[in-house]
Design a protein around this motif. Structure first.
Motif, PDB file in Angstrom:
ATOM      1  N   PHE A   1      -7.925  -8.895  -5.400  1.00  0.00           N
ATOM      2  CA  PHE A   1      -8.629  -8.039  -4.454  1.00  0.00           C
ATOM      3  C   PHE A   1      -7.994  -6.650  -4.474  1.00  0.00           C
ATOM      4  N   CYS A   2      -8.834  -5.621  -4.324  1.00  0.00           N
ATOM      5  CA  CYS A   2      -8.369  -4.255  -4.449  1.00  0.00           C
ATOM      6  C   CYS A   2      -9.103  -3.370  -3.449  1.00  0.00           C
TER       7      CYS A   2
ATOM      8  N   ALA B   1      -3.031   5.198  -1.389  1.00  0.00           N
ATOM      9  CA  ALA B   1      -2.964   3.980  -2.209  1.00  0.00           C
ATOM     10  C   ALA B   1      -4.321   3.686  -2.837  1.00  0.00           C
ATOM     11  N   ARG B   2      -5.392   3.930  -2.104  1.00  0.00           N
ATOM     12  CA  ARG B   2      -6.734   3.705  -2.648  1.00  0.00           C
ATOM     13  C   ARG B   2      -6.968   4.600  -3.880  1.00  0.00           C
ATOM     14  N   ALA B   3      -6.533   5.847  -3.793  1.00  0.00           N
ATOM     15  CA  ALA B   3      -6.715   6.762  -4.917  1.00  0.00           C
ATOM     16  C   ALA B   3      -5.946   6.284  -6.143  1.00  0.00           C
ATOM     17  N   ASN B   4      -4.742   5.773  -5.931  1.00  0.00           N
ATOM     18  CA  ASN B   4      -3.946   5.248  -7.045  1.00  0.00           C
ATOM     19  C   ASN B   4      -4.620   4.041  -7.687  1.00  0.00           C
TER      20      ASN B   4
ATOM     21  N   PHE C   1       0.816  -1.220   0.000  1.00  0.00           N
ATOM     22  CA  PHE C   1       0.000   0.000   0.000  1.00  0.00           C
ATOM     23  C   PHE C   1       0.851   1.272   0.000  1.00  0.00           C
ATOM     24  N   ASP C   2       2.063   1.175  -0.509  1.00  0.00           N
ATOM     25  CA  ASP C   2       2.917   2.356  -0.633  1.00  0.00           C
ATOM     26  C   ASP C   2       2.325   3.254  -1.722  1.00  0.00           C
ATOM     27  N   PRO C   3       1.983   4.518  -1.403  1.00  0.00           N
ATOM     28  CA  PRO C   3       1.382   5.383  -2.415  1.00  0.00           C
ATOM     29  C   PRO C   3       2.329   5.707  -3.569  1.00  0.00           C
ATOM     30  N   ARG C   4       3.626   5.435  -3.383  1.00  0.00           N
ATOM     31  CA  ARG C   4       4.588   5.665  -4.466  1.00  0.00           C
ATOM     32  C   ARG C   4       4.687   4.470  -5.409  1.00  0.00           C
ATOM     33  N   ALA C   5       4.022   3.371  -5.069  1.00  0.00           N
ATOM     34  CA  ALA C   5       4.094   2.167  -5.898  1.00  0.00           C
ATOM     35  C   ALA C   5       3.459   2.408  -7.266  1.00  0.00           C
ATOM     36  N   ASP C   6       4.018   1.755  -8.270  1.00  0.00           N
ATOM     37  CA  ASP C   6       3.446   1.795  -9.620  1.00  0.00           C
ATOM     38  C   ASP C   6       2.369   0.705  -9.672  1.00  0.00           C
ATOM     39  N   TYR C   7       1.131   1.099  -9.386  1.00  0.00           N
ATOM     40  CA  TYR C   7       0.071   0.100  -9.269  1.00  0.00           C
ATOM     41  C   TYR C   7      -0.182  -0.604 -10.603  1.00  0.00           C
TER      42      TYR C   7
ATOM     43  N   LEU D   1     -12.707   7.104  -4.109  1.00  0.00           N
ATOM     44  CA  LEU D   1     -12.851   8.219  -5.048  1.00  0.00           C
ATOM     45  C   LEU D   1     -13.225   9.487  -4.295  1.00  0.00           C
ATOM     46  N   GLY D   2     -12.481  10.572  -4.551  1.00  0.00           N
ATOM     47  CA  GLY D   2     -12.815  11.867  -3.976  1.00  0.00           C
ATOM     48  C   GLY D   2     -12.120  12.115  -2.655  1.00  0.00           C
ATOM     49  N   GLU D   3     -12.674  13.032  -1.877  1.00  0.00           N
ATOM     50  CA  GLU D   3     -12.090  13.428  -0.601  1.00  0.00           C
ATOM     51  C   GLU D   3     -11.875  12.204   0.282  1.00  0.00           C
ATOM     52  N   PRO D   4     -10.627  11.987   0.760  1.00  0.00           N
ATOM     53  CA  PRO D   4     -10.353  10.770   1.539  1.00  0.00           C
ATOM     54  C   PRO D   4     -11.195  10.700   2.813  1.00  0.00           C
TER      55      PRO D   4
END
Length: 263
Positions: free
Chosen positions: A221-222, A238-241, A197-203, A226-229
């Motif tokens: 599984f994912c 990570a969810r946004a990515n 769940f690293d937000p820098r990961a190339d999903y 979407l939108g304001e966290p």
């Protein structure tokens, strides 16, 4: 490339927060997921659940024992709040989980039914708790009684994140897989989707690796949003990515390139 493999894509944590629910509903409406897994313990569940009648995807029970508070009075006497995942794993492997887990499962199951007007299409666990010793028998008994599929955490494929994948398998996943087979309960051929769940990961690069290696009938599984966290969401970035990629043309292109269809 001719499509040769089927892949189920399940978005976890529906009911946890508004951003998560928006993201999952948007992907469901676009046909980018085939299933979603519902957290019924948050207070928002009775308001979030009815929206699922408008989308054509399978909705399952995401059995929760690690976040928030128990729903059942029996379990609240032991745990006013759920323990964290580490504490739960330790208690499970020491054989110290309360018998009231069975009460909690039934209350969560009934809460799903009360809101949805029907039973779940499958059972899994938030943070894979459904496979743990002491939890597994409760889930298996319900799955057999209701003839429901259960998420397979006994064959977790990469690439990468081998330690995390092996921990999931070892913390009850392999035992669960064996018992699912013995009871002839339906399950996916393998599980993919594990990363840090690293937000820098190339999903996208991660998903392409999973698409390359996933056997027919596997489950990805994912965790989109979407939108304001949502407040307090530790993996919001990570969810946004994940959301951005799964909603993109690139995801459809990658499915086609690797010969994978959603189903």
């Amino acid at each position: 490339m001719t499509a040769t493999r089927r892949l189920a894509v399940c978005a976890d944590d529906y009911g946890q927060g508004a951003a998560i629910d928006r993201g999952i509903l948007a992907l469901a409406a676009r046909g980018r997921i085939t299933a979603l897994s519902c957290l019924v313990t948050p207070p928002r569940w009775p308001h979030a659940g009815p929206a699922l009648h408008e989308v054509d995807v399978a909705a399952g029970l995401h059995f929760n024992l690690t976040e928030g508070e128990p729903l059942s009075a029996a379990l609240r006497r032991h745990w006013p709040r759920f323990p964290g995942l580490g504490a739960l794993i330790a208690q499970a492997h020491l054989g110290r989980l309360p018998a009231a887990l069975a009460d909690e499962f039934q209350v969560q199951l009934q809460r799903f039914v009360d809101v949805m007007g029907r039973g779940p299409a499958f059972i899994d666990g938030h943070q894979h708790v459904h496979a743990l010793p002491g939890v597994r028998p409760v889930v298996l008994a319900a799955a057999q009684s209701l003839q429901l599929p259960v998420r397979n955490t006994g064959r977790v494929l990469g690439p990468g994140f081998a330690f995390k994948r092996r921990v999931i398998e070892a913390c009850g996943g392999r035992a669960l897989a064996g018992q699912l087979q013995a009871r002839r309960l339906s399950t996916a051929s393998a599980l993919v989707g594990v990363y840090g769940f690293d937000p820098r990961a190339d999903y996208r690069a991660l998903v392409r690796g999973w698409l390359r290696d996933a056997p027919d009938g596997a489950l990805l599984f994912c965790h989109p949003a979407l939108g304001e966290p949502d407040p307090g969401d530790a993996i919001a970035a990570a969810r946004a990515n994940e959301m951005a990629y799964l909603a993109s043309d690139a995801f459809a292109q990658d499915l086609d390139e690797f010969g994978v269809t959603l189903g």
